[in-house]
Design an enzyme around this catalytic site. Structure first.
Site, PDB file in Angstrom:
ATOM      1  N   GLU A   1      -6.276 -10.655  -1.231  1.00  0.00           N
ATOM      2  CA  GLU A   1      -7.079 -10.448  -0.010  1.00  0.00           C
ATOM      3  C   GLU A   1      -8.559 -10.415  -0.375  1.00  0.00           C
ATOM      4  OE1 GLU A   1      -5.693  -7.068   2.287  1.00  0.00           O
ATOM      5  OE2 GLU A   1      -3.591  -7.535   1.912  1.00  0.00           O
TER       6      GLU A   1
ATOM      7  N   GLU B   1       0.799  -1.240   0.000  1.00  0.00           N
ATOM      8  CA  GLU B   1       0.000   0.000   0.000  1.00  0.00           C
ATOM      9  C   GLU B   1       0.825   1.281   0.000  1.00  0.00           C
ATOM     10  OE1 GLU B   1      -2.841  -0.512   3.192  1.00  0.00           O
ATOM     11  OE2 GLU B   1      -3.476  -2.447   2.424  1.00  0.00           O
TER      12      GLU B   1
HETATM   13  O1  G3I Z   1      -4.940  -7.788  19.040  1.00  0.00           O
HETATM   14  C1  G3I Z   1      -5.684  -6.671  19.516  1.00  0.00           C
HETATM   15  C2  G3I Z   1      -6.411  -7.020  20.768  1.00  0.00           C
HETATM   16  O2  G3I Z   1      -5.465  -7.311  21.779  1.00  0.00           O
HETATM   17  C3  G3I Z   1      -7.310  -5.848  21.178  1.00  0.00           C
HETATM   18  O3  G3I Z   1      -8.050  -6.212  22.273  1.00  0.00           O
HETATM   19  C4  G3I Z   1      -8.243  -5.499  20.017  1.00  0.00           C
HETATM   20  C5  G3I Z   1      -9.108  -4.285  20.361  1.00  0.00           C
HETATM   21  O4  G3I Z   1      -9.184  -3.356  19.315  1.00  0.00           O
HETATM   22  O5  G3I Z   1      -7.465  -5.196  18.903  1.00  0.00           O
HETATM   23  C6  G3I Z   1      -6.681  -6.269  18.456  1.00  0.00           C
HETATM   24  O6  G3I Z   1      -5.943  -5.861  17.332  1.00  0.00           O
HETATM   25  C7  G3I Z   1      -6.682  -5.753  16.138  1.00  0.00           C
HETATM   26  C8  G3I Z   1      -5.991  -6.635  15.108  1.00  0.00           C
HETATM   27  O7  G3I Z   1      -6.606  -6.474  13.861  1.00  0.00           O
HETATM   28  C9  G3I Z   1      -6.050  -8.130  15.473  1.00  0.00           C
HETATM   29  O8  G3I Z   1      -7.379  -8.558  15.498  1.00  0.00           O
HETATM   30  C10 G3I Z   1      -6.647  -4.296  15.679  1.00  0.00           C
HETATM   31  O9  G3I Z   1      -7.402  -3.499  16.569  1.00  0.00           O
HETATM   32  C11 G3I Z   1      -7.230  -4.196  14.295  1.00  0.00           C
HETATM   33  O10 G3I Z   1      -7.040  -2.867  13.810  1.00  0.00           O
HETATM   34  C12 G3I Z   1      -6.507  -5.147  13.375  1.00  0.00           C
HETATM   35  O11 G3I Z   1      -7.122  -5.085  12.110  1.00  0.00           O
HETATM   36  C13 G3I Z   1      -6.404  -5.656  11.044  1.00  0.00           C
HETATM   37  C14 G3I Z   1      -6.086  -4.576  10.026  1.00  0.00           C
HETATM   38  O12 G3I Z   1      -5.460  -5.143   8.895  1.00  0.00           O
HETATM   39  C15 G3I Z   1      -5.181  -3.526  10.671  1.00  0.00           C
HETATM   40  O13 G3I Z   1      -4.466  -2.813   9.841  1.00  0.00           O
HETATM   41  C16 G3I Z   1      -7.274  -6.720  10.408  1.00  0.00           C
HETATM   42  O14 G3I Z   1      -7.413  -7.799  11.318  1.00  0.00           O
HETATM   43  C17 G3I Z   1      -6.648  -7.217   9.120  1.00  0.00           C
HETATM   44  O15 G3I Z   1      -7.580  -8.034   8.430  1.00  0.00           O
HETATM   45  C18 G3I Z   1      -6.312  -6.040   8.213  1.00  0.00           C
HETATM   46  O16 G3I Z   1      -5.661  -6.540   7.060  1.00  0.00           O
HETATM   47  C19 G3I Z   1      -5.341  -5.585   6.059  1.00  0.00           C
HETATM   48  C20 G3I Z   1      -4.108  -6.095   5.328  1.00  0.00           C
HETATM   49  O17 G3I Z   1      -3.079  -6.348   6.237  1.00  0.00           O
HETATM   50  C21 G3I Z   1      -3.644  -5.091   4.266  1.00  0.00           C
HETATM   51  N1  G3I Z   1      -4.731  -4.746   3.368  1.00  0.00           N
HETATM   52  C22 G3I Z   1      -5.960  -4.333   3.979  1.00  0.00           C
HETATM   53  C23 G3I Z   1      -6.425  -5.384   4.975  1.00  0.00           C
HETATM   54  C24 G3I Z   1      -7.745  -5.047   5.538  1.00  0.00           C
HETATM   55  O18 G3I Z   1      -7.629  -3.871   6.293  1.00  0.00           O
END
Ligand code: G3I
Length: 368
Positions: free
Chosen positions: A262, A157
């Site tokens: 994805e 990205e």
């Molecule tokens: O692990 C913490 C947890 O401890 C906490 O309690 C909870 C509360 O918010 O958050 C958890 O972390 C989250 C993490 O995913 C694991 O579940 C983050 O908040 C959350 O922001 C994070 O989101 C991920 C996102 O990328 C962040 O950038 C998504 O799972 C993941 O699917 C997404 O993947 C991205 C690709 O890497 C790149 N392209 C876009 C795609 C979708 O956004």
């Protein structure tokens, strides 16, 4: 017992009639990876509960359906590299071991991304320190998984929607050549691993042009890049098939492998497109319309969209090497929590109980 036996026999008969490998229908539900075995790899994003094998039935399901996997989060720098001189490899190692044990090729995701960076980066002011972080991170992480992962999303990205370079901490301190430099370092640290550039909306003309220019720049510097990932976060009824086809052709014309990295198809209301995780939407009465199930009309549109997409991927199977879904089933999807928390989304081929949806059967039927 008798029923199980009959089911197996009839599955094999059905698969032979359809011209699929018998394995595709073993256990009653066809297997995506077997169905498309001769066409392209079928991947999924995995989370810790899945690769720690907390539920044996889930493991069995994943291993039957998919032959490639991408960690949804555990190889991002915030998780791997929490402080300046500390790396925490435990979860990423488990993911890699899951792939080895069950014969799934792992795509490392991702070495350089402006999002999910370690907190300490915010305190860094000097270009030298950013360069040191950038170099050490790529060398250490790509080096550790040298020979253990099949591929890396080296940079993720890096582009804006208009095709210009996104103003990230890396662009600000290292200049436009940071992308080429990331590929050069990844090649040195892990010479036999495939190296990709990955983005969302890079099938759209303006962003595609920027992506093509970025790839050419890497190639002109005589640095290796093997493929480009089109993430594929699309919307029901609005999948940009023409743009996708044009992009597959144009990326492949540069000699690159093309991957859909994805894939999911959003069915809930959204007032913007793409996957910029910093964007959010306000919650209101209409934002979660299907908490108890997807209406048939939407289910059918979703099925038609997936059918059209896979038809296109099959048409270009000489260029498309992998199709990865961003999650195993609807219950795991990030789209249940973004851009609004706590919605009930239905973007994948399997429902919350790993049961195939109509879209799954449409996709499988393309190989009949
Ligand atoms: O692990 C913490 C947890 O401890 C906490 O309690 C909870 C509360 O918010 O958050 C958890 O972390 C989250 C993490 O995913 C694991 O579940 C983050 O908040 C959350 O922001 C994070 O989101 C991920 C996102 O990328 C962040 O950038 C998504 O799972 C993941 O699917 C997404 O993947 C991205 C690709 O890497 C790149 N392209 C876009 C795609 C979708 O956004």
């Amino acid at each position: 017992m008798v029923l199980k036996k009959d089911k197996t026999v009839s599955s094999i008969v059905v698969s032979l009639v359809l011209g699929l490998t018998p394995g595709a229908f073993a256990q009653g539900i066809p297997s995506l990876k077997d169905t498309f075995q001769k066409d392209f790899g079928i991947g999924t994003a995995l989370n810790p509960a899945q690769f720690e094998e907390r539920d044996p039935k889930t493991t069995e399901f994943i291993v039957r359906q998919f032959n490639m996997a991408t960690p949804e989060n555990v190889m991002k720098s915030a998780l791997l590299h929490p402080t300046w001189d500390t790396y925490t490899f435990e979860m990423a190692d488990k993911l890699v071991e899951f792939g080895r044990k069950h014969n799934l090729k792992i795509n490392g995701h991702t070495l350089i991304w402006h999002s999910q960076l370690p907190g300490f980066i915010r305190g860094i002011r000097s270009a030298d320190s950013i360069r040191t972080f950038f170099t050490d991170h790529i060398k250490t992480v790509a080096g550790r998984y040298r020979g253990k992962v099949f591929s890396w999303d080296v940079v993720n990205e890096a582009l804006n929607e208009d095709g210009t370079m996104r103003k990230t901490v890396f662009l600000q301190h290292l200049g436009e050549d940071y992308v080429t430099e990331a590929f050069r370092l990844a090649q040195e640290a892990s010479p036999n691993t495939e190296l990709y550039y990955n983005d969302y909306n890079n099938e759209k003309p303006a962003k595609r042009a920027g992506c093509l220019a970025l790839i050419k720049k890497i190639q002109e510097a005589k640095v290796r890049i093997d493929g480009v990932g089109i993430q594929g976060h699309w919307h029901v009824g609005k999948v940009p098939l023409k743009d996708i086809e044009e992009s597959i052709l144009q990326y492949a014309a540069l000699g690159l492998k093309v991957m859909i990295t994805e894939l999911d198809i959003e069915v809930l209301p959204r007032n913007f497109q793409g996957a910029d995780v910093s964007q959010r939407m306000a919650n209101n009465a209409e934002s979660n319309p299907y908490p108890d199930g997807l209406p048939d009309a939407v289910q059918q549109q979703l099925a038609a969209d997936y059918e059209a997409l896979f038809k296109l991927f099959l048409k270009h199977k000489d260029k498309v090497t992998r199709v990865t879904f961003w999650g195993v089933n609807d219950g795991n999807s990030w789209l249940n929590n973004w851009p609004i928390r706590g919605r009930t989304n239905y973007p994948l081929l399997f429902d919350r109980n790993n049961q195939p949806k109509p879209a799954f059967y449409k996709v499988i039927a393309l190989k009949q």
